[in-house]
Design a protein around this motif. Structure first.
Motif, PDB file in Angstrom:
ATOM      1  N   MET B  39       0.836  -1.200   0.000  1.00 26.02           N
ATOM      2  CA  MET B  39       0.000   0.000   0.000  1.00 26.02           C
ATOM      3  C   MET B  39       0.877   1.259   0.000  1.00 26.02           C
ATOM      4  O   MET B  39       0.636   2.214  -0.752  1.00 26.02           O
ATOM      5  CB  MET B  39      -0.898  -0.037   1.230  1.00 26.02           C
ATOM      6  N   GLN B  40       1.944   1.254   0.807  1.00 25.15           N
ATOM      7  CA  GLN B  40       2.864   2.403   0.884  1.00 25.15           C
ATOM      8  C   GLN B  40       3.522   2.671  -0.476  1.00 25.15           C
ATOM      9  O   GLN B  40       3.660   3.812  -0.917  1.00 25.15           O
ATOM     10  CB  GLN B  40       3.940   2.135   1.940  1.00 25.15           C
ATOM     11  N   GLU B  41       3.890   1.591  -1.117  1.00 28.73           N
ATOM     12  CA  GLU B  41       4.515   1.715  -2.433  1.00 28.73           C
ATOM     13  C   GLU B  41       3.598   2.451  -3.401  1.00 28.73           C
ATOM     14  O   GLU B  41       4.018   3.384  -4.116  1.00 28.73           O
ATOM     15  CB  GLU B  41       4.777   0.310  -2.948  1.00 28.73           C
ATOM     16  N   LYS B  42       2.330   2.012  -3.390  1.00 29.12           N
ATOM     17  CA  LYS B  42       1.337   2.642  -4.275  1.00 29.12           C
ATOM     18  C   LYS B  42       1.211   4.130  -3.959  1.00 29.12           C
ATOM     19  O   LYS B  42       1.143   4.987  -4.854  1.00 29.12           O
ATOM     20  CB  LYS B  42      -0.038   1.970  -4.088  1.00 29.12           C
ATOM     21  N   GLN B  43       1.176   4.397  -2.639  1.00 26.76           N
ATOM     22  CA  GLN B  43       1.055   5.798  -2.195  1.00 26.76           C
ATOM     23  C   GLN B  43       2.231   6.633  -2.710  1.00 26.76           C
ATOM     24  O   GLN B  43       2.056   7.743  -3.231  1.00 26.76           O
ATOM     25  CB  GLN B  43       1.031   5.849  -0.661  1.00 26.76           C
ATOM     26  N   LEU B  44       3.442   6.046  -2.561  1.00 25.66           N
ATOM     27  CA  LEU B  44       4.649   6.765  -2.974  1.00 25.66           C
ATOM     28  C   LEU B  44       4.638   7.049  -4.479  1.00 25.66           C
ATOM     29  O   LEU B  44       4.959   8.157  -4.939  1.00 25.66           O
ATOM     30  CB  LEU B  44       5.900   5.959  -2.602  1.00 25.66           C
ATOM     31  N   LEU B  45       4.214   6.054  -5.230  1.00 25.46           N
ATOM     32  CA  LEU B  45       4.145   6.203  -6.689  1.00 25.46           C
ATOM     33  C   LEU B  45       3.175   7.319  -7.088  1.00 25.46           C
ATOM     34  O   LEU B  45       3.461   8.174  -7.935  1.00 25.46           O
ATOM     35  CB  LEU B  45       3.699   4.895  -7.321  1.00 25.46           C
ATOM     36  N   LEU B  46       2.021   7.297  -6.429  1.00 25.62           N
ATOM     37  CA  LEU B  46       0.978   8.297  -6.719  1.00 25.62           C
ATOM     38  C   LEU B  46       1.480   9.704  -6.413  1.00 25.62           C
ATOM     39  O   LEU B  46       1.337  10.648  -7.203  1.00 25.62           O
ATOM     40  CB  LEU B  46      -0.258   7.967  -5.877  1.00 25.62           C
ATOM     41  N   LYS B  47       2.123   9.774  -5.251  1.00 28.77           N
ATOM     42  CA  LYS B  47       2.672  11.055  -4.812  1.00 28.77           C
ATOM     43  C   LYS B  47       3.705  11.559  -5.827  1.00 28.77           C
ATOM     44  O   LYS B  47       3.683  12.729  -6.240  1.00 28.77           O
ATOM     45  CB  LYS B  47       3.354  10.849  -3.449  1.00 28.77           C
ATOM     46  N   GLN B  48       4.581  10.659  -6.265  1.00 29.59           N
ATOM     47  CA  GLN B  48       5.623  10.985  -7.235  1.00 29.59           C
ATOM     48  C   GLN B  48       5.009  11.577  -8.514  1.00 29.59           C
ATOM     49  O   GLN B  48       5.439  12.624  -9.015  1.00 29.59           O
ATOM     50  CB  GLN B  48       6.353   9.692  -7.568  1.00 29.59           C
ATOM     51  N   GLN B  49       3.966  10.891  -8.966  1.00 24.04           N
ATOM     52  CA  GLN B  49       3.275  11.308 -10.186  1.00 24.04           C
ATOM     53  C   GLN B  49       2.700  12.713 -10.027  1.00 24.04           C
ATOM     54  O   GLN B  49       2.885  13.590 -10.881  1.00 24.04           O
ATOM     55  CB  GLN B  49       2.147  10.298 -10.469  1.00 24.04           C
ATOM     56  N   ASN B  50       2.038  12.915  -8.898  1.00 31.34           N
ATOM     57  CA  ASN B  50       1.378  14.196  -8.625  1.00 31.34           C
ATOM     58  C   ASN B  50       2.392  15.336  -8.557  1.00 31.34           C
ATOM     59  O   ASN B  50       2.191  16.419  -9.134  1.00 31.34           O
ATOM     60  CB  ASN B  50       0.608  14.152  -7.296  1.00 31.34           C
ATOM     61  N   ILE B  51       3.497  15.065  -7.860  1.00 29.90           N
ATOM     62  CA  ILE B  51       4.513  16.120  -7.696  1.00 29.90           C
ATOM     63  C   ILE B  51       5.156  16.462  -9.044  1.00 29.90           C
ATOM     64  O   ILE B  51       5.332  17.630  -9.414  1.00 29.90           O
ATOM     65  CB  ILE B  51       5.561  15.691  -6.659  1.00 29.90           C
ATOM     66  N   TRP B  52       5.489  15.426  -9.802  1.00 29.40           N
ATOM     67  CA  TRP B  52       6.112  15.664 -11.127  1.00 29.40           C
ATOM     68  C   TRP B  52       5.169  16.454 -12.034  1.00 29.40           C
ATOM     69  O   TRP B  52       5.566  17.402 -12.717  1.00 29.40           O
ATOM     70  CB  TRP B  52       6.520  14.341 -11.764  1.00 29.40           C
ATOM     71  N   ASN B  53       3.886  16.108 -12.005  1.00 28.94           N
ATOM     72  CA  ASN B  53       2.879  16.823 -12.787  1.00 28.94           C
ATOM     73  C   ASN B  53       2.840  18.298 -12.399  1.00 28.94           C
ATOM     74  O   ASN B  53       2.824  19.193 -13.251  1.00 28.94           O
ATOM     75  CB  ASN B  53       1.483  16.220 -12.580  1.00 28.94           C
ATOM     76  N   ALA B  54       2.824  18.528 -11.049  1.00 32.94           N
ATOM     77  CA  ALA B  54       2.772  19.918 -10.546  1.00 32.94           C
ATOM     78  C   ALA B  54       4.027  20.675 -10.977  1.00 32.94           C
ATOM     79  O   ALA B  54       3.976  21.847 -11.387  1.00 32.94           O
ATOM     80  CB  ALA B  54       2.645  19.899  -9.025  1.00 32.94           C
TER      81      ALA B  54
END
Lengths: 224, 422
Positions: B39-54
């Motif tokens: 679950m943490q891995e998924k969270q980290l990936l999502l966060k990464q995506q969001n930050i890169w997009n921003a």
């Protein structure tokens, strides 16, 4: 005196016949119910000695038949059944006495004598033999007209020997006669010996010396 | 050592169930941790995506580092092995003065011809706390489950085995000498117990039958033996009346007579024992035990005269019981006879009747062998060859019939038999 012995065991029948013939009885013996009935119909006996377990019929029926015919032959039942009920049934059917097997012939003899006395000597209660005289009613004994003071057992013993006079009566028979069923509990016959000793002494005092003899320790004989 | 079924069952459960439950707990813990990491891995990936997009949207005009959230490094090539692999790390917070564990994930992105490394962070503390809490809850539930299983198991065992215990109780009450059938139900609701009861019923029927036949045999044999005994006895009487009897033959005849009488005595006693066993003395009346006892002793005294051992009597007046008179006479006379016959010269007998307790004490030889066997048939000391060995067996048979308590004590040549009447 005429006797009829009804007993299916021929060996025992012969013993009884032998014994009573020695005492000058006229003794007939039959082995079966059928034979017994025909004898009873044709003759009359002073006493019938009856085994109730016969192979071809019940001795009690025979007894009933006898009483229905108003025959007054005395009857002594001899039976292997020893319960009180059996005895009562036998006596109720009109038997005069009931003797349990195995019995002593001297006991049968004594019972027979008593029965015959009751039957033929009504009112007479004296028994006389030689110098001895026994009053059966008052239970007093005299020897050469001298009264002898006897205990109950000694009187019974003297009477028993007198009934079997001139015959050897075994000490076992005496024990059983005097103490009845209780003699089962007396494995030693010392008490018979001491009773006899006392009786002999008392008889001797009244001049009845050597009346009773001991037969090699087997038993005793009253010789008249 | 034997324990009861319920105890053993519970012990078994308590021994194995906790072990199994602990193993499952451990398995559960590892599975849960795996799931949490995933679950943490998924969270980290999502966060990464969001930050890169921003970051790309704002043309790089966002904060490049927020401690505990993310770090964007331009052109710095991180060690290749960290790329796209979640890893544990610790971040020191100046404000808290504390190092806090985090899970970190670094990804590489390209934008406007430049290489950026984006590392995102998720705190591990919360998830660890959650894992511990779930684990504890799970442990409590399993413990409760364990207790419930044991409790239910005990309850159901009790219920399941109930027909079995009912049968055992009936078996306990069963007495072969009474020749009764075993009163157990054919239908218990459980096939195994039905079978048990069925087999038991069959067995008891066989036992009863065998016992009955045995009793009948003894009785019939005794009856049959009477006739030859009568014949022998009558022939012996004829023989001792022979005029030519010699001393030698008289002695032989004496021995035969004695043996024959003993045989006849034994036979009579065996028949009596069989009759008592068959309950052929049903008449019960109120009898005075005190009187019967005194009479019995007096008659024995008469018979034995000087040979009667010295006697101590202590008999309560007016003790009466309900029983068959003949049987009680047999009981008492055999007891007293035994005390006399097995006495020693100069010995004593003491008879006490206290309430319903009868004590018969006598001196005698030291007892060899098992005292229990004294009351068995034909058990006797070898030196007493002239007794039948059935006297005390008769005593026992009568006490069995009336459920009297019979006990025996022996102490240095003093024997005591005690009977507790009812």
């Amino acid at each position: 005196m005429k006797l009829l012995v009804i007993e299916d065991e021929s060996s025992l029948l012969n013993s009884i016949k032998d014994y009573f013939e020695q005492s000058d009885f006229l003794c007939e013996g039959v082995l079966t119910y059928k034979e017994a009935i025909s004898r009873i119909e044709d003759f009359s006996y002073d006493c019938i000695i009856l085994d109730i377990n016969l192979p071809d019929g019940n001795g009690l029926k025979l007894l009933q038949y006898l009483r229905q015919c108003k025959k007054d032959d005395g009857v002594i039942i001899i039976s292997a059944r020893d319960s009180l009920d059996d005895k009562i049934i036998g006596l109720n059917h009109g038997a005069d006495d009931y003797l349990v097997k195995p019995f002593h012939l001297s006991e049968l003899n004594a019972r027979l004598k008593a029965l015959l006395r009751r039957k033929y000597t009504q009112g007479v209660t004296f028994l006389e033999a030689g110098s001895l005289k026994l009053n059966l009613a008052s239970r007093e004994a005299t020897c050469n007209s001298h009264p002898i003071a006897l205990t109950k057992n000694e009187f019974d013993l003297l009477l028993y020997l007198l009934n079997n006079k001139n015959k050897v009566v075994s000490k076992q028979a005496i024990a059983e006669h005097i103490y009845g069923d209780q003699s089962d509990n007396m494995p030693s016959f010392d008490f018979v010996y001491s009773q006899i000793k006392n009786l002999k002494r008392k008889l001797k005092e009244k001049g009845g010396d050597e009346l009773i003899q001991s037969i090699y320790g087997l038993g005793y004989k009253l010789s008249i | 050592m034997s324990k009861n079924l319920l105890y053993k069952n519970t012990l078994f459960l308590l021994r194995w169930l906790p072990l199994v439950l602990v193993l499952f707990c451990i398995l559960f813990y590892f599975l849960m941790r795996m799931q949490a990491h995933h679950m943490q891995e998924k969270q980290l990936l999502l966060k990464q995506q969001n930050i890169w997009n921003a970051f790309t949207k704002k043309m790089g005009a966002i904060e490049t580092t927020i401690p505990g959230e993310y770090i964007i490094n331009e052109g710095v090539s991180t060690d290749e092995k960290y790329l796209d692999e979640p890893r544990d790390t610790v971040i020191y917070f100046e404000s808290l003065k504390k190092a806090i564990p985090f899970e970190a994930l670094t990804g590489q992105f390209q934008w406007n011809g430049k290489v950026y490394n984006v590392t995102t962070f998720v705190s591990s503390t919360e998830i660890n706390h959650l894992i511990i809490k779930v684990f504890i809850t799970e442990a409590i539930i399993l413990l409760l489950l364990l207790l419930t299983i044991v409790f239910l198991n005990r309850k159901s065992s009790r219920r399941l085995w109930q027909p079995f215990f009912a049968t055992i109780n009936k078996m306990d009450e069963y007495d072969v000498t009474k020749n009764t059938s075993l009163d157990i139900p054919k239908e218990t609701g459980t096939i195994e117990f039905n079978r048990l009861n069925n087999e038991l019923n069959k067995m008891i029927a066989r036992v009863n039958n065998a016992y009955y036949n045995q009793k009948q045999f003894v009785e019939n044999a005794s009856h049959e033996i009477q006739t030859p005994l009568s014949i022998i006895r009558s022939k012996l009487e004829l023989l001792i009346n022979q005029p030519d009897l010699t001393k030698k033959s008289a002695s032989l005849l004496g021995d035969i007579t004695e043996a024959n009488d003993r045989l006849s005595q034994m036979n009579k006693t065996l028949l009596l024992l069989a009759k008592i066993e068959n309950n052929q003395f049903p008449d019960v009346e109120n009898i005075s035990l005190s009187q019967l006892l005194q009479d019995g002793i007096v008659s024995f005294q008469q018979h034995y005269e000087e040979k009667f051992p010295s006697l101590t009597l202590d008999i309560d007046e007016n003790v009466s019981i309900n029983a068959n008179k003949v049987l009680i006479e047999i009981l008492l006379s055999n007891l007293i006879k035994n005390a006399i016959e097995h006495n020693v010269p100069g010995g004593f007998i003491s008879v006490k009747l206290k309430g319903r307790n009868l004590y018969v004490e006598n001196t005698g030889a030291f007892l060899e062998g098992n005292p229990e066997e004294l009351f068995e048939r034909f058990k006797k000391s070898s030196y007493q060859s002239k007794t039948t060995g059935l006297g005390l067996a008769l005593v026992k048979q009568v006490t069995l019939l009336y459920h009297y308590e019979l006990s025996y004590q022996h102490d240095k040549g003093i024997h005591e038999v005690k009977i507790k009447f009812k």
